[in-house]
Design an enzyme around this catalytic site. Structure first.
Site, PDB file in Angstrom:
ATOM      1  N   CYS A   6       0.821  -1.219   0.000  1.00 31.89           N
ATOM      2  CA  CYS A   6       0.000   0.000   0.000  1.00 31.89           C
ATOM      3  C   CYS A   6       0.850   1.262   0.000  1.00 31.89           C
ATOM      4  O   CYS A   6       0.329   2.364  -0.157  1.00 31.89           O
ATOM      5  CB  CYS A   6      -0.941  -0.012   1.200  1.00 31.89           C
ATOM      6  SG  CYS A   6      -2.307  -1.178   1.016  1.00 31.89           S
TER       7      CYS A   6
ATOM      8  N   LYS B 209       0.600   3.480  -3.195  1.00 32.36           N
ATOM      9  CA  LYS B 209      -0.581   4.278  -3.520  1.00 32.36           C
ATOM     10  C   LYS B 209      -0.161   5.646  -4.052  1.00 32.36           C
ATOM     11  O   LYS B 209       0.921   6.150  -3.732  1.00 32.36           O
ATOM     12  CB  LYS B 209      -1.444   4.495  -2.268  1.00 32.36           C
ATOM     13  CG  LYS B 209      -2.368   3.355  -1.912  1.00 32.36           C
ATOM     14  CD  LYS B 209      -3.269   3.758  -0.763  1.00 32.36           C
ATOM     15  CE  LYS B 209      -4.324   2.712  -0.471  1.00 32.36           C
ATOM     16  NZ  LYS B 209      -5.244   3.146   0.615  1.00 32.36           N
TER      17      LYS B 209
ATOM     18  N   THR C  24     -17.139   9.933   0.668  1.00 33.42           N
ATOM     19  CA  THR C  24     -16.484  10.022   1.974  1.00 33.42           C
ATOM     20  C   THR C  24     -15.196   9.211   2.053  1.00 33.42           C
ATOM     21  O   THR C  24     -14.762   8.859   3.147  1.00 33.42           O
ATOM     22  CB  THR C  24     -17.436   9.548   3.093  1.00 33.42           C
ATOM     23  OG1 THR C  24     -17.856   8.204   2.829  1.00 33.42           O
ATOM     24  CG2 THR C  24     -18.632  10.456   3.222  1.00 33.42           C
ATOM     25  N   ALA C  25     -14.554   8.902   0.941  1.00 34.33           N
ATOM     26  CA  ALA C  25     -13.299   8.139   0.938  1.00 34.33           C
ATOM     27  C   ALA C  25     -13.435   6.849   1.733  1.00 34.33           C
ATOM     28  O   ALA C  25     -12.532   6.462   2.483  1.00 34.33           O
ATOM     29  CB  ALA C  25     -12.153   8.994   1.490  1.00 34.33           C
TER      30      ALA C  25
ATOM     31  N   ASP D 135      -8.517  -3.798  -5.012  1.00 31.78           N
ATOM     32  CA  ASP D 135      -7.249  -3.351  -4.430  1.00 31.78           C
ATOM     33  C   ASP D 135      -6.119  -4.184  -5.021  1.00 31.78           C
ATOM     34  O   ASP D 135      -6.232  -5.412  -5.106  1.00 31.78           O
ATOM     35  CB  ASP D 135      -7.260  -3.500  -2.910  1.00 31.78           C
ATOM     36  CG  ASP D 135      -6.437  -2.420  -2.223  1.00 31.78           C
ATOM     37  OD1 ASP D 135      -5.315  -2.158  -2.691  1.00 31.78           O
ATOM     38  OD2 ASP D 135      -6.912  -1.848  -1.226  1.00 31.78           O
TER      39      ASP D 135
ATOM     40  N   ASP E  67     -11.359  -4.734   2.705  1.00 31.04           N
ATOM     41  CA  ASP E  67     -12.299  -3.650   2.433  1.00 31.04           C
ATOM     42  C   ASP E  67     -13.744  -4.080   2.663  1.00 31.04           C
ATOM     43  O   ASP E  67     -14.575  -3.300   3.133  1.00 31.04           O
ATOM     44  CB  ASP E  67     -12.143  -3.159   0.994  1.00 31.04           C
ATOM     45  CG  ASP E  67     -10.890  -2.333   0.778  1.00 31.04           C
ATOM     46  OD1 ASP E  67     -10.327  -1.849   1.777  1.00 31.04           O
ATOM     47  OD2 ASP E  67     -10.490  -2.172  -0.376  1.00 31.04           O
TER      48      ASP E  67
END
Length: 348
Positions: free
Chosen positions: A17, A20, A48-49, A68, A91
């Site tokens: 990650c 990103k 809202t992310a 992802d 997630d």
């Protein structure tokens, strides 16, 4: 192609990650994008992310969809697949759902990696999906300059069990389910300075499924959840604060850490993503006077397959924390609380 083994982590400019997009760049890219709605059944979109999209079906069942993928942070192909799969499935758990199936996302530099290595990546991902009780039902692959692997994941939950990052309430307690330091360990792996036993600790946390999420979502005392990944506990905490319109108060001493995280970060094992995260989020953070840089780096350390950040009623927090620990998250900890106020993070 040479028969010499290739270190996967050397084929990528960043790993996990930590690769990103810079959060400041991402905000600019999304600023002019149209909103996802007006769709009555779209309960969670990009406003809202949050961790995944949620669509309500006609019978009150909700469909959760996410994707992802990233570049390698370890050299073992099987472990890379396991970590990437755990991270993607998280997630769905963070939204309060149970995964149903996954589709593989694969990009490989053809001619630079042996087909047997690629097969091991896929096997690693499939093994974690099997542990989660879901199939890898298909996917897509392309030729890329760097190795890329991940999943698109579909899950479900009932409408009342959806947990957004925007539903935290003032006075809530904050619980973090996994220790910080994954990015620090990733940097140490690349520099080959990880201490004995460190790799086992790293794999244990990055391949532990956040399957406690849907169990927590059935508890009305749990108001909001998000998983802590590439933007660190600071960045994802700030997303929660902005979504809910409140202040997060985090006790730095209460944050759980991987065993060697402090020593490694003091030795300079810091990712580029940690610096980018601070540049993007630092203006909305209040630090105590004299707060050391090494501690700040742990706040912004990118967590690949990190823990859940849970916002719950303060009176119920002790019982909820005990349930999380009983489920196998031994280092889960109460790390702070929420308060009425501007969308900021205050570190004590």
């Amino acid at each position: 192609m040479s028969d010499a083994p290739v270190r996967l982590s050397t084929l990528a400019h960043g790993g996990g990650c930590g690769c990103k997009l810079d959060p400041a760049v991402l905000r600019r890219l999304l600023a002019d994008q149209p909103a996802a709605g007006p769709f009555e059944r779209l309960l969670v979109g990009n406003e809202t992310a949050d961790d995944a999209a949620v669509w309500e079906l006609e019978d009150g069942t909700c469909l959760i969809a996410t994707t992802d993928f990233f570049t390698p942070m370890v050299d073992d192909a099987f472990d890379f697949g396991r970590i990437a799969a755990t991270n993607a499935i998280s997630d769905v758990y963070a939204m309060g759902g149970r995964p149903l199936l996954a589709l593989a996302i694969l990009g490989m530099p053809v001619g630079r990696i042996a087909p047997e290595t690629v097969a091991e990546i896929l096997k690693g991902g499939a093994s974690l999906c099997a542990e989660a009780g879901i199939p890898v039902a298909g996917g897509h692959s392309i030729d890329t300059p760097e190795p890329i692997y991940g999943l698109a994941v579909i899950g479900t939950c009932r409408r009342g069990e959806v947990r957004r990052n925007a539903d935290a309430r003032p006075g809530d307690a904050l619980i973090l389910t996994k220790p910080l330091g994954v990015g620090v360990y990733s940097a140490a792996i690349k520099r080959e300075i990880l201490p004995e036993g460190g790799y086992a600790d790293f794999i244990a946390t990055t391949t532990r499924l956040n399957r406690i999420g849907p169990d927590l979502a059935r508890d009305p005392a749990v108001h909001a959840m998000t998983d802590v990944t590439g933007f660190g506990v600071l960045g994802h905490g700030l997303e929660l604060a902005r979504g809910a319109g409140l202040t997060l108060e985090i006790a730095a001493d209460a944050l759980p850490l991987l065993p060697a995280a402090e020593a490694l970060v003091r030795d300079g094992a810091v990712t580029g993503a940690s610096h980018r995260n601070w540049a993007a989020f630092g203006e909305a953070v209040d630090l105590p006077e004299g707060f050391p840089d090494w501690r700040r780096h742990l706040l912004t350390d990118p967590q690949t397959s990190g823990g859940l950040l849970v916002s719950c009623e303060a009176e119920a927090a002790g019982g909820i924390l005990a349930r999380i620990r009983e489920a196998g998250f031994a280092q889960a900890a109460l790390i702070g609380r929420t308060a009425a106020g501007p969308a900021r993070v205050r570190i004590a």
